[in-house]
Design an enzyme around this catalytic site. Structure first.
Site, PDB file in Angstrom:
ATOM      1  N   LEU A 133       1.482   3.483  -2.099  1.00 10.71           N
ATOM      2  CA  LEU A 133       1.115   4.688  -3.076  1.00 10.71           C
ATOM      3  C   LEU A 133       0.124   5.525  -2.142  1.00 10.71           C
ATOM      4  O   LEU A 133      -0.613   6.427  -2.724  1.00 10.71           O
ATOM      5  CB  LEU A 133       0.839   4.498  -4.394  1.00 10.71           C
ATOM      6  N   GLY A 134      -0.202   5.200  -0.891  1.00 15.74           N
ATOM      7  CA  GLY A 134      -1.123   6.027  -0.116  1.00 15.74           C
ATOM      8  C   GLY A 134      -0.590   7.348   0.492  1.00 15.74           C
ATOM      9  O   GLY A 134       0.625   7.676   0.388  1.00 15.74           O
ATOM     10  N   GLN A 135      -1.329   7.995   1.739  1.00 18.68           N
ATOM     11  CA  GLN A 135      -0.668   9.085   2.325  1.00 18.68           C
ATOM     12  C   GLN A 135       0.368   8.908   2.908  1.00 18.68           C
ATOM     13  O   GLN A 135       1.564   9.460   2.861  1.00 18.68           O
ATOM     14  CB  GLN A 135      -1.695   9.529   3.272  1.00 18.68           C
ATOM     15  N   ASP A 173      -1.576  -6.683  -4.887  1.00 13.81           N
ATOM     16  CA  ASP A 173      -2.909  -6.933  -4.239  1.00 13.81           C
ATOM     17  C   ASP A 173      -2.548  -7.839  -2.830  1.00 13.81           C
ATOM     18  O   ASP A 173      -2.219  -9.043  -3.083  1.00 13.81           O
ATOM     19  CB  ASP A 173      -4.028  -7.373  -5.091  1.00 13.81           C
ATOM     20  N   LYS A 193      -8.999  -3.137  13.179  1.00 21.42           N
ATOM     21  CA  LYS A 193      -7.769  -2.539  13.748  1.00 21.42           C
ATOM     22  C   LYS A 193      -7.652  -3.295  15.276  1.00 21.42           C
ATOM     23  O   LYS A 193      -6.583  -3.660  15.213  1.00 21.42           O
ATOM     24  CB  LYS A 193      -7.871  -1.044  13.888  1.00 21.42           C
ATOM     25  N   GLY A 224       0.862  -1.140  -0.002  1.00 25.47           N
ATOM     26  CA  GLY A 224      -0.074   0.016  -0.078  1.00 25.47           C
ATOM     27  C   GLY A 224       0.906   1.256   0.010  1.00 25.47           C
ATOM     28  O   GLY A 224       0.349   2.193   0.618  1.00 25.47           O
ATOM     29  N   TYR A 260     -13.851  -0.166  10.454  1.00 24.50           N
ATOM     30  CA  TYR A 260     -12.560   0.049  10.567  1.00 24.50           C
ATOM     31  C   TYR A 260     -11.842  -0.317  11.827  1.00 24.50           C
ATOM     32  O   TYR A 260     -10.709  -0.936  11.808  1.00 24.50           O
ATOM     33  CB  TYR A 260     -12.308   1.402  10.064  1.00 24.50           C
TER      34      TYR A 260
HETATM   35  P1  NAD Z   1      -4.113   5.346   2.364  1.00 29.68           P
HETATM   36  O1  NAD Z   1      -5.733   4.961   1.977  1.00 29.68           O
HETATM   37  O2  NAD Z   1      -3.600   6.840   1.927  1.00 29.68           O
HETATM   38  O3  NAD Z   1      -3.139   4.394   1.387  1.00 29.68           O
HETATM   39  C1  NAD Z   1      -3.672   2.949   1.240  1.00 29.68           C
HETATM   40  C2  NAD Z   1      -2.805   2.510   0.074  1.00 29.68           C
HETATM   41  O4  NAD Z   1      -3.274   0.925  -0.028  1.00 29.68           O
HETATM   42  C3  NAD Z   1      -3.473   2.845  -1.085  1.00 29.68           C
HETATM   43  O5  NAD Z   1      -2.520   3.551  -1.903  1.00 29.68           O
HETATM   44  C4  NAD Z   1      -4.279   1.683  -1.903  1.00 29.68           C
HETATM   45  O6  NAD Z   1      -4.306   1.946  -3.441  1.00 29.68           O
HETATM   46  C5  NAD Z   1      -3.661   0.790  -1.400  1.00 29.68           C
HETATM   47  N1  NAD Z   1      -4.439  -0.567  -1.439  1.00 29.68           N
HETATM   48  C6  NAD Z   1      -5.839  -0.713  -1.156  1.00 29.68           C
HETATM   49  N2  NAD Z   1      -6.331  -1.794  -1.160  1.00 29.68           N
HETATM   50  C7  NAD Z   1      -5.010  -2.632  -1.458  1.00 29.68           C
HETATM   51  C8  NAD Z   1      -4.730  -3.963  -1.603  1.00 29.68           C
HETATM   52  N3  NAD Z   1      -5.774  -4.813  -1.552  1.00 29.68           N
HETATM   53  N4  NAD Z   1      -3.656  -4.293  -1.969  1.00 29.68           N
HETATM   54  C9  NAD Z   1      -2.704  -3.616  -2.073  1.00 29.68           C
HETATM   55  N5  NAD Z   1      -2.776  -2.248  -1.782  1.00 29.68           N
HETATM   56  C10 NAD Z   1      -3.893  -1.967  -1.429  1.00 29.68           C
HETATM   57  O7  NAD Z   1      -3.744   4.995   3.726  1.00 29.68           O
HETATM   58  P2  NAD Z   1      -2.675   5.437   4.735  1.00 29.68           P
HETATM   59  O8  NAD Z   1      -3.166   6.787   5.270  1.00 29.68           O
HETATM   60  O9  NAD Z   1      -1.647   5.520   3.913  1.00 29.68           O
HETATM   61  O10 NAD Z   1      -2.790   4.472   5.962  1.00 29.68           O
HETATM   62  C11 NAD Z   1      -1.957   3.308   5.855  1.00 29.68           C
HETATM   63  C12 NAD Z   1      -2.018   2.547   7.147  1.00 29.68           C
HETATM   64  O11 NAD Z   1      -1.957   3.552   8.203  1.00 29.68           O
HETATM   65  C13 NAD Z   1      -3.481   2.182   7.379  1.00 29.68           C
HETATM   66  O12 NAD Z   1      -3.139   0.773   8.032  1.00 29.68           O
HETATM   67  C14 NAD Z   1      -4.165   2.837   8.035  1.00 29.68           C
HETATM   68  O13 NAD Z   1      -5.446   2.255   8.879  1.00 29.68           O
HETATM   69  C15 NAD Z   1      -2.995   3.257   8.957  1.00 29.68           C
HETATM   70  N6  NAD Z   1      -3.317   4.791   9.688  1.00 29.68           N
HETATM   71  C16 NAD Z   1      -3.513   5.844   8.919  1.00 29.68           C
HETATM   72  C17 NAD Z   1      -3.821   7.053   9.524  1.00 29.68           C
HETATM   73  C18 NAD Z   1      -3.761   8.420   8.787  1.00 29.68           C
HETATM   74  O14 NAD Z   1      -4.281   9.192   9.149  1.00 29.68           O
HETATM   75  N7  NAD Z   1      -3.195   8.472   7.246  1.00 29.68           N
HETATM   76  C19 NAD Z   1      -4.112   7.082  10.728  1.00 29.68           C
HETATM   77  C20 NAD Z   1      -4.149   5.865  11.542  1.00 29.68           C
HETATM   78  C21 NAD Z   1      -3.854   4.596  10.833  1.00 29.68           C
HETATM   79  C1  AKB Z   2      -9.065   7.774   9.489  1.00 33.67           C
HETATM   80  O1  AKB Z   2      -9.505   8.850   9.865  1.00 33.67           O
HETATM   81  O2  AKB Z   2      -9.639   6.716   9.203  1.00 33.67           O
HETATM   82  C2  AKB Z   2      -7.540   7.792   9.791  1.00 33.67           C
HETATM   83  C3  AKB Z   2      -7.564   7.131  11.112  1.00 33.67           C
HETATM   84  C4  AKB Z   2      -7.428   7.939  12.268  1.00 33.67           C
HETATM   85  O3  AKB Z   2      -7.301   5.878  11.415  1.00 33.67           O
HETATM   86  N1  AKB Z   2      -6.935   8.766   9.502  1.00 33.67           N
END
Ligand code: NAD
Ligand code: AKB
Length: 317
Positions: free
Chosen positions: A10-12, A53, A146, A8, A142
């Site tokens: 390419l996410g945030q 995936d 978690k 994953g 969600y």
């Molecule tokens: P995001 O949604 O920005 O990125 C997730 C990435 O996973 C995307 O690029 C998407 O294309 C990819 N993805 C989705 N389904 C997939 C699959 N089946 N196989 C492979 N790739 C897949 O999420 P993020 O913000 O980068 O979060 C990453 C982790 O951190 C997650 O576990 C999230 O729960 C956790 N998290 C994030 C935050 C936040 O504020 N960003 C806060 C708490 C926890």
């Molecule tokens: C969301 O809002 O879903 C995420 C998180 C706090 O897990 N940013």
């Protein structure tokens, strides 16, 4: 040197974590992967990249084998707001994806790092100074995935000796990739709209406090816990980590110091508001501080100054 696979990526978080790890461990030692390709050439072309995936266990094993992976940083997930629209999909990706990662780790002696979230708490959790070990009865899909993920990682550590580690992340604020469909996303969008339009309409109500963190602190926490001495770790998989806690009007005040005419209005979304109301106001992160010396660098004022500076450059304003 570690050989890291990020899922994953390419996410945030992944778009920044991949580059951060490549600086620390070397470009060729960090394999980035995502289910689909997106327009992040720095990540895709700056080192190995694979389409993966996480629901495809065979391909996951193939990639681990190809690159002799010893560490998986598992980020692929469906976040809270999108999860409420597609609960079955969120269950599948968040739990079966993690299961595939833990199984390949068990079979190949791989270390696993995966983030949990403030979403692992629920309405019956003590909301202020939320303790490390407390009631966890979340009411979102969600959050359910978690908590289950935290327990699954604990299980793989105690039952199979897999070196699993993780943190409960607050909402993250960053300027490179946009957030992926969470409840805390407003705290990113507000800065974009402040620069572009000098106003923002918040879907989260005034007075709603949540834990938040600036991305550089998140990147720092990942490296610190990944490299922490295992003999000191008691809470391996779900360390509360905190940096700041605020409500929309606190952001308004801080942004106004830089943009005095900035206006904040409200159009509350009941779904995301209910999720926010079920999460803590602020977490106690003393276990992370004691067990691996966690300490954030950014508060709301320092983050606001940097976000506005970086977005002015990015949006050329
Ligand atoms: P995001 O949604 O920005 O990125 C997730 C990435 O996973 C995307 O690029 C998407 O294309 C990819 N993805 C989705 N389904 C997939 C699959 N089946 N196989 C492979 N790739 C897949 O999420 P993020 O913000 O980068 O979060 C990453 C982790 O951190 C997650 O576990 C999230 O729960 C956790 N998290 C994030 C935050 C936040 O504020 N960003 C806060 C708490 C926890
Ligand atoms: C969301 O809002 O879903 C995420 C998180 C706090 O897990 N940013």
């Amino acid at each position: 040197m570690r050989k890291i696979l990020l899922t994953g990526c390419l996410g945030q978080i992944g778009t920044e974590l991949t580059l951060h790890f490549r600086k620390e461990y070397g470009d060729n030692n960090v394999v980035a992967s995502n289910r689909t390709k997106k327009d992040f050439p720095e990540v895709i072309d700056g080192g190995p990249f694979e389409l993966l995936d996480v629901l495809d266990a065979n391909r996951l094993a193939e990639i681990c084998n190809k690159y002799k992976i010893d560490t998986i940083v598992h980020l692929a997930a469906i976040l809270s707001a999108v999860g409420e629209v597609k609960p079955q999909h969120a269950f599948n990706v968040n739990l079966n994806g993690l299961y595939n990662v833990l199984e390949v780790a068990r079979e190949n002696g791989i270390q696993v790092f995966t983030p949990s979230s403030i979403a692992a708490f629920g309405p019956s959790t003590p909301p202020d100074n939320t303790p490390q070990d407390t009631i966890q009865r979340p009411n979102t899909i969600y959050g359910v995935t978690k908590v289950a993920g935290e327990l699954l990682c604990d299980y793989y550590y105690t039952r199979f000796g897999v070196d699993t580690r993780g943190v409960r992340l607050p909402g993250l604020i960053s300027y490179k990739a946009l957030p992926g469909g969470g409840t805390t996303d407003y705290a990113v969008h507000i800065y974009y709209d402040a620069i572009l339009h000098n106003r923002y309409e918040s879907y989260i109500a005034a007075g709603t406090k949540m834990d938040m963190m600036y991305m550089p602190d998140c990147l720092k926490a990942f490296t610190m816990l990944l490299e922490a001495n295992p003999d000191r770790l008691i809470h391996r998989n779900a360390f509360n980590i905190a940096a700041m806690s605020f409500a929309p009007e606190d952001m308004e005040k801080e942004i106004k110091k830089h943009l005095p005419d900035f206006e904040l209005s409200y159009n509350v979304d009941p779904v995301r508001q209910a999720i926010a109301d079920s999460w803590p106001n602020s977490m106690d992160d003393s276990c992370a501080r004691e067990e691996w010396d966690w300490k954030p660098d950014y508060d709301l004022a320092a983050m606001t100054e940097d976000m506005l500076k970086q977005l002015r450059i990015k949006l050329a304003k």
